[in-house]
Design an enzyme around this catalytic site. Structure first.
Site, PDB file in Angstrom:
ATOM      1  N   HIS A   1       0.852  -1.187   0.000  1.00 28.34           N
ATOM      2  CA  HIS A   1       0.000   0.000   0.000  1.00 28.34           C
ATOM      3  C   HIS A   1       0.882   1.229   0.000  1.00 28.34           C
ATOM      4  O   HIS A   1       1.872   1.294   0.715  1.00 28.34           O
ATOM      5  CB  HIS A   1      -0.898   0.019   1.248  1.00 28.34           C
ATOM      6  CG  HIS A   1      -1.823   1.198   1.271  1.00 28.34           C
ATOM      7  ND1 HIS A   1      -3.056   1.180   0.672  1.00 28.34           N
ATOM      8  CD2 HIS A   1      -1.676   2.433   1.787  1.00 28.34           C
ATOM      9  CE1 HIS A   1      -3.640   2.355   0.819  1.00 28.34           C
ATOM     10  NE2 HIS A   1      -2.816   3.139   1.500  1.00 28.34           N
TER      11      HIS A   1
ATOM     12  N   ASP B   1     -14.683   3.229   6.698  1.00 29.12           N
ATOM     13  CA  ASP B   1     -13.586   4.089   6.247  1.00 29.12           C
ATOM     14  C   ASP B   1     -14.030   4.933   5.054  1.00 29.12           C
ATOM     15  O   ASP B   1     -13.688   6.105   4.952  1.00 29.12           O
ATOM     16  CB  ASP B   1     -12.355   3.259   5.863  1.00 29.12           C
ATOM     17  CG  ASP B   1     -11.275   4.146   5.265  1.00 29.12           C
ATOM     18  OD1 ASP B   1     -10.806   5.045   5.980  1.00 29.12           O
ATOM     19  OD2 ASP B   1     -10.951   3.982   4.077  1.00 29.12           O
TER      20      ASP B   1
ATOM     21  N   LYS C   1      -8.484  -1.105   5.755  1.00 28.93           N
ATOM     22  CA  LYS C   1      -8.694  -1.679   4.418  1.00 28.93           C
ATOM     23  C   LYS C   1      -7.739  -2.842   4.170  1.00 28.93           C
ATOM     24  O   LYS C   1      -8.111  -3.850   3.577  1.00 28.93           O
ATOM     25  CB  LYS C   1      -8.478  -0.589   3.348  1.00 28.93           C
ATOM     26  CG  LYS C   1      -9.634   0.400   3.307  1.00 28.93           C
ATOM     27  CD  LYS C   1      -9.370   1.532   2.354  1.00 28.93           C
ATOM     28  CE  LYS C   1      -8.301   2.463   2.866  1.00 28.93           C
ATOM     29  NZ  LYS C   1      -8.375   3.838   2.457  1.00 28.93           N
TER      30      LYS C   1
HETATM   31  N1  URA Z   1      -4.880   6.868   2.245  1.00 23.59           N
HETATM   32  C1  URA Z   1      -5.913   6.246   2.875  1.00 23.59           C
HETATM   33  O1  URA Z   1      -6.336   5.178   2.480  1.00 23.59           O
HETATM   34  N2  URA Z   1      -6.450   6.837   3.966  1.00 23.59           N
HETATM   35  C2  URA Z   1      -6.024   8.024   4.451  1.00 23.59           C
HETATM   36  O2  URA Z   1      -6.542   8.483   5.438  1.00 23.59           O
HETATM   37  C3  URA Z   1      -4.965   8.670   3.767  1.00 23.59           C
HETATM   38  C4  URA Z   1      -4.401   8.053   2.667  1.00 23.59           C
END
Ligand code: URA
Length: 435
Positions: free
Chosen positions: A82, A161, A187
């Site tokens: 990520h 989220d 996530k």
């Molecule tokens: N990327 C994400 O998935 N969430 C955030 O809060 C900031 C960057």
């Protein structure tokens, strides 16, 4: 339980209990807690922070708010990566086939754009026909068959989220370390991989502007992942300068193909090798050094490119773009930006480059705007290089000539020049491994 009591306590710097955090996430996701109270709590968190324990509870509550992906039917250690987001970041397009070519399965869910430029899904969709929507069964079957599949995040993965991020985006509450850590990790945990490598970006084009903040965020996320039983590593990489030369979806796919052919810009190749070595090492393929050698061989031998071709075919994309990558951006008109003076490029504002690229059509101005896959920017010169007045600094690709002058101005202002060669800036600041 009353939301106002939670807001009051956080405002004064107190900690919330597990019950209170779960009450907030559940109530906000279901719509029982209104946006104005959620926004007040988020702002209090921005100012007062959260304890590690509060962040862990919040991550878990968000990860449990929707579906969880079960990858257990795929043999082996499944690795995910990520990036916290940056300009010109096309590393997933390279890493997914590269790591798969080294024998480690990659079952990856990616997002659309946050901020100025397209996300991985937007980039993949620049390939004609490429399908990023698949049902769970087809997704798992593809990984079992060819070792890799990259799809869009399913609508019900960590819905808490999704809703919270949309609120943070319009209430100036995105750049809080606890909130970013919980958002990213919820996530990742729900997406089911056994091991996760985080690319934490640091600099003018990133949420984290300093190496110290980036390190803090990285350590927080590594600790959350470990507490959830995942193997973790984080690499802190530079985002003062866009990564590679290309910004914009089709242009970025073309640049990723160049790296997969063993070519491409050094900074992009280097960041990919650093991330790949951690991904392979977490999958128990050897030491990070041995894994780096393995990844290099996969790029230079054509094995990673071949895996990318298989991925295109499996996901119904036009694999002939591997031979004609210019077809991905040749539908846009090209304009040049000339250097206004002789000198060294002392610094660039990566975020401004992203803004200029969005204006040209490569990103979304609003959630529903369409992206032009051919639009974007090729940076011919970047920080640390010398230019002569009149030489081409950048090429701008667009089907909106009416926006050209504004984009050109923003891009030009993003460059700062100096008479002396500036000091080199590190590309990779740190690697944080689990303890
Ligand atoms: N990327 C994400 O998935 N969430 C955030 O809060 C900031 C960057």
């Amino acid at each position: 339980m009353r939301m106002i009591d939670l807001i009051e306590r956080k405002k004064r710097g107190g900690a919330l209990s597990e019950k209170e955090i779960r009450y907030f996430i559940k109530g906000f996701t279901s719509g029982e807690i209104p946006d104005y109270q959620a926004a007040a709590l988020l702002m209090a968190i921005c100012f007062m922070g959260m304890t590690d324990q509060e962040i862990a509870w919040m991550t878990d509550a968000m990860a449990c708010s929707g579906d969880r992906v079960d990858l257990s039917s795929i043999p082996g250690i499944k690795v995910d990566k990520h990036s916290t987001g940056g300009i010109g970041d096309k590393t997933t397009l390279i890493l997914a086939p590269l790591v798969a070519a080294c024998g480690v399965p990659v079952a990856k869910m990616s997002g659309r754009g946050l901020g100025y430029t397209g996300g991985t899904v937007d980039k993949l969709e620049a390939i004609p026909g490429f399908c990023t929507e698949m049902d769970q069964e087809a997704f798992l079957e593809t990984v079992k068959k060819i070792g890799v599949c990259v799809v869009g995040q399913s609508g019900n993965l960590a819905p808490a989220d999704k809703k919270l991020y949309a609120l943070r985006d319009v209430t100036a509450t995105v750049d809080s370390i606890p909130l970013i850590a919980a958002s990213v990790m919820s996530k990742k945990i729900a997406a089911g991989a056994d091991a996760i490598v985080l690319d934490v970006k640091c600099g003018s084009g990133a949420f984290m502007k300093t190496a110290q903040d980036a390190s803090h965020l990285a350590r927080e996320m590594v600790a959350i992942g470990r507490a959830c039983g995942r193997r973790m590593a984080a690499v802190i990489t530079n985002m003062d300068v866009p990564l590679g030369h290309c910004i914009g979806n089709g242009l970025e796919v073309a640049e990723a193909i160049a790296v997969l052919k063993g070519e491409g810009p050094d900074d992009l190749r280097e960041v990919c090798l650093a991330l790949a070595s951690q991904m392979l090492s977490l999958a128990r393929k050897g030491s990070p050094e041995d894994c780096r050698t393995m990844a290099k061989k996969a790029l230079d031998s054509g094995a990673a490119l071949e895996k990318f071709r298989q991925m295109c075919i499996a996901q119904k994309g036009d694999h002939t773009i591997l031979e004609r990558p210019q077809s991905l951006y040749e539908k846009a008109a090209v304009y040049e930006l000339a250097a206004p003076q002789d000198g060294w490029i002392r610094q660039m504002d990566a975020e401004a480059c992203g803004r200029a690229s969005m204006l040209l059509g490569a990103g979304r101005e609003t959630k529903d705007s369409a992206i032009d896959p051919a639009a974007g920017i090729v940076l011919c010169r970047k920080t640390g290089e010398a230019v002569r007045k009149g030489e081409v600094l950048a090429r701008l690709y667009t089907n909106h000539p009416d926006r050209l002058e504004q984009a050109r101005r923003i891009l030009l202002e993003s460059y700062a020049f100096a008479a002396e060669k500036p000091d080199d800036i590190p590309l990779i600041y740190d690697v944080i491994l689990e303890k």
